[in-house]
Design a protein around this motif. Structure first.
Motif, PDB file in Angstrom:
ATOM      1  N   LEU A 256       0.839  -1.193   0.000  1.00  0.00           N
ATOM      2  CA  LEU A 256       0.000   0.000   0.000  1.00  0.00           C
ATOM      3  C   LEU A 256       0.876   1.247   0.000  1.00  0.00           C
ATOM      4  O   LEU A 256       1.819   1.354   0.796  1.00  0.00           O
ATOM      5  N   VAL A 257       0.557   2.200  -0.883  1.00  0.00           N
ATOM      6  CA  VAL A 257       1.285   3.463  -0.939  1.00  0.00           C
ATOM      7  C   VAL A 257       0.279   4.602  -1.073  1.00  0.00           C
ATOM      8  O   VAL A 257      -0.839   4.412  -1.548  1.00  0.00           O
ATOM      9  N   ASN A 258       0.677   5.770  -0.631  1.00  0.00           N
ATOM     10  CA  ASN A 258      -0.171   6.947  -0.855  1.00  0.00           C
ATOM     11  C   ASN A 258       0.211   7.602  -2.190  1.00  0.00           C
ATOM     12  O   ASN A 258       1.093   7.117  -2.900  1.00  0.00           O
ATOM     13  N   ILE A 284      -5.633   3.388   6.047  1.00  0.00           N
ATOM     14  CA  ILE A 284      -6.022   3.967   4.759  1.00  0.00           C
ATOM     15  C   ILE A 284      -6.957   5.150   4.985  1.00  0.00           C
ATOM     16  O   ILE A 284      -6.831   6.200   4.323  1.00  0.00           O
ATOM     17  N   TYR A 285      -7.886   5.000   5.911  1.00  0.00           N
ATOM     18  CA  TYR A 285      -8.832   6.084   6.208  1.00  0.00           C
ATOM     19  C   TYR A 285      -8.079   7.350   6.642  1.00  0.00           C
ATOM     20  O   TYR A 285      -8.414   8.456   6.221  1.00  0.00           O
ATOM     21  N   ARG A 286      -7.054   7.173   7.459  1.00  0.00           N
ATOM     22  CA  ARG A 286      -6.288   8.342   7.925  1.00  0.00           C
ATOM     23  C   ARG A 286      -5.556   9.015   6.772  1.00  0.00           C
ATOM     24  O   ARG A 286      -5.453  10.247   6.724  1.00  0.00           O
ATOM     25  N   GLU A 287      -5.024   8.225   5.866  1.00  0.00           N
ATOM     26  CA  GLU A 287      -4.391   8.802   4.678  1.00  0.00           C
ATOM     27  C   GLU A 287      -5.408   9.601   3.864  1.00  0.00           C
ATOM     28  O   GLU A 287      -5.120  10.697   3.380  1.00  0.00           O
ATOM     29  N   MET A 288      -6.596   9.061   3.726  1.00  0.00           N
ATOM     30  CA  MET A 288      -7.638   9.743   2.955  1.00  0.00           C
ATOM     31  C   MET A 288      -8.085  11.031   3.645  1.00  0.00           C
ATOM     32  O   MET A 288      -8.378  12.026   2.985  1.00  0.00           O
ATOM     33  N   VAL A 330      -9.983   1.624  -1.838  1.00  0.00           N
ATOM     34  CA  VAL A 330     -10.729   2.292  -0.780  1.00  0.00           C
ATOM     35  C   VAL A 330     -11.324   1.204   0.116  1.00  0.00           C
ATOM     36  O   VAL A 330     -11.696   0.131  -0.378  1.00  0.00           O
ATOM     37  N   PRO A 331     -11.391   1.432   1.439  1.00  0.00           N
ATOM     38  CA  PRO A 331     -12.061   0.454   2.305  1.00  0.00           C
ATOM     39  C   PRO A 331     -13.559   0.387   1.979  1.00  0.00           C
ATOM     40  O   PRO A 331     -14.181   1.395   1.644  1.00  0.00           O
ATOM     41  N   ALA A 332     -14.136  -0.814   2.090  1.00  0.00           N
ATOM     42  CA  ALA A 332     -15.553  -1.002   1.788  1.00  0.00           C
ATOM     43  C   ALA A 332     -16.160  -1.997   2.765  1.00  0.00           C
ATOM     44  O   ALA A 332     -15.485  -2.945   3.199  1.00  0.00           O
ATOM     45  N   ALA A 333     -17.429  -1.784   3.114  1.00  0.00           N
ATOM     46  CA  ALA A 333     -18.133  -2.704   4.019  1.00  0.00           C
ATOM     47  C   ALA A 333     -18.076  -4.107   3.440  1.00  0.00           C
ATOM     48  O   ALA A 333     -18.447  -4.344   2.288  1.00  0.00           O
TER      49      ALA A 333
END
Length: 525
Positions: A256-258, A284-288, A330-333
């Motif tokens: 994973l990279v930004n 990932i959420y924090r990066e977003m 992106v994270p997803a339910a």
């Protein structure tokens, strides 16, 4: 007028748990299997990661047990996990006997992969990232040729039918707006999770959480609904459901990279990109939140198109070549750890009602499911449920009786003729904003009040939207109660795990909506 279909066993849902149980139970019972889509078109079919089992020379069920317990953050039921890991070889052997084409090495041994939070290579695949498809296809072939299994598709189950605290089956609606009653001595909910309560999900179409609501309304106990796992890496495209980028891709070395090209997981956890899903999703959420896009760099994986053909096709359809390009994610339910509380044989707190698969809460997942344990759970507990169902049918099972519903058929048809797509979008956006990856008390209270207002407008006659609202309310109430962060439940106003909350949250256990109203119908067999 409406039809009444009678059988010994009614199974609602055609995923791995429902199909497995139908095959086993057909040896001693007349089975009716009902699904609202085409048979097999649920989450099990799209499972890419594989199925876990301690089969390697360096592995042992005790290691699988330890990894599962660790991922569950203190809330796994130890006996349930022991059952899961020790019975895994039998479950996998069952699939072998069905002819599932599991991947092998050049030497003919099973090819064992590794996924997030596993300490050993123990994930078996079939067709690379098409494991779910191959398993479901093999199960369906057997189910469709079995004369003791009646298969009904295109039926939206709307509610359970209750009589004196005993589940008598379920009432449903066909695509042609015809009421169908499925009366059974034993009823099994195996109709999946709740992913489409959110706008971004990897769940198959139609997975809205109706099973939880139906069971709750009928008086069942539910447990741990606050724990919703967000898969860290769904392909970030403008569609729903989002294509899943399996954990196995990171297991093969993807990073994973930004948008600056910086790997960030190495600063967060010793397992880096293979940390458990809650940790990776939050990272990932924090990066977003910093305004940065997040990508999966899989360019170092040789022959990506052969190893992950489904993922490769999904990416290429969006103009992304995983062998040359960064993959936007992106994270997803993805998965609900909680559900209808059951014992180790699938029995719920309601007589005559069982639950299997994602809709159930056996205790194996705790606060955060270990990758690739879900397919395994479906098979292991289907075998155990079959034992208990056999016992019920041959000893103390209640015979078919009168059908009771707390509403009229006219009300049912009228409510279910309404188009509620706009309302569903509003609910999904509310859940994403306030009941998603990161939560807090103020947001949860705001969401709860909105859900209450919407429920008042709906009345009490069941349809899909009423069930979605009810399940959403249950999730929010559980998240409000758990004033800590644990596993897949993260509250920024209480970011630590607290000893006082190292316990389960149970809801329900009473009849919310049932009064005795007998309904006559036209009986068929």
């Amino acid at each position: 007028m409406w039809k009444v279909h009678k059988s010994d066993l009614l199974i609602i849902g055609s995923g791995i748990a429902g199909l497995t149980l139908s095959l086993i139970a057909s040896q001693y019972a007349r089975v009716t299997l009902v699904t609202k889509s085409k048979p097999g078109e649920g989450n099990s079919y799209w499972a890419q990661g594989g199925i876990a089992g301690a089969l390697g020379r360096d592995d042992d069920p005790k290691f699988h047990y330890e990894d599962t317990i660790k991922a569950g953050k203190g809330l796994c039921d130890e006996e349930a996990v022991t059952i899961l890991v020790e019975e895994a070889p039998h479950a996998i052997q069952f699939l072998f006997q069905l002819g599932v084409p599991f991947d092998t090495t050049e030497d003919g041994d099973l090819s064992l992969g590794r996924e997030g939070a596993h300490s050993r290579n123990r994930i078996i695949h079939a067709g690379g990232d098409a494991t779910g498809k191959n398993i479901i296809d093999s199960l369906l072939k057997q189910v469709k040729s079995n004369p003791n299994i009646l298969l009904y598709d295109g039926i939206q189950i709307l509610d359970l039918m209750m009589a004196d605290g005993f589940c008598q089956g379920a009432v449903g609606l066909s695509h042609g707006m015809e009421i169908q009653a499925f009366q059974a001595k034993i009823t099994v909910l195996a109709n999946g999770g709740l992913g489409h309560l959110y706008p971004y999900t990897t769940n198959a179409h139609g997975i809205f959480g109706e099973g939880y609501s139906m069971a709750y309304r009928a008086g069942a106990r539910l447990r741990d609904l606050e724990f919703i796992q967000f898969h860290p890496t769904a392909l970030k495209v403008n569609r729903s459901p989002l294509p899943l980028i399996s954990e196995a891709v990171r297991g093969e070395g993807a990073v994973l990279v930004n948008q600056l090209g910086e790997p960030f997981m190495e600063k967060i956890h010793p397992l880096k990109d293979l940390a458990s899903r809650d940790i990776v999703s939050q990272a990932i959420y924090r990066e977003m939140k910093k305004g940065r896009q997040v990508f999966l760099d899989a360019r170092n994986i040789k022959q990506f198109s052969n190893r992950f053909p489904t993922i490769y096709s999904s990416c290429m359809a969006q103009g992304i070549d995983p062998e040359q390009d960064l993959i936007p994610v992106v994270p997803a339910a993805h998965y609900a750890m909680g559900g209808i509380e059951t014992d180790f044989y699938g029995r719920s707190s309601i007589s005559g009602l069982f639950a299997l698969g994602e809709v159930s809460s056996t205790g194996v997942h705790g606060a955060n499911r270990l990758a690739s344990n879900s397919l395994l759970e479906g098979i292991v507990f289907a075998f155990r449920a079959a034992e208990a169902i056999w016992d019920s049918l041959t000893t103390n099972c209640q015979p078919h009786g009168k059908i009771y519903l707390p509403y009229t058929i006219e009300q049912l048809l009228q409510v279910n003729s309404l188009n509620q797509q706009i309302l569903v979008k509003e609910l999904q956006n509310l859940m994403w904003e306030f009941v998603g990856i990161v939560r807090n008390g103020d947001g949860l209270l705001k969401a709860k009040q909105q859900i209450i207002d919407w429920l008042k407008e709906q009345g009490n006659v069941p349809n899909s939207y009423l069930h979605q609202l009810t399940t959403a309310k249950l999730v929010i109430e559980a998240a409000l109660w758990r004033k800590e962060s644990r596993g897949a439940h993260f509250r920024e106003d209480s970011p630590e795990s607290l000893i006082d909350f190292k316990k389960h949250f149970v809801q329900g256990g009473y009849h919310e909506s049932y009064s005795h109203q007998s309904v006559a119908g036209t009986s068929t067999s």
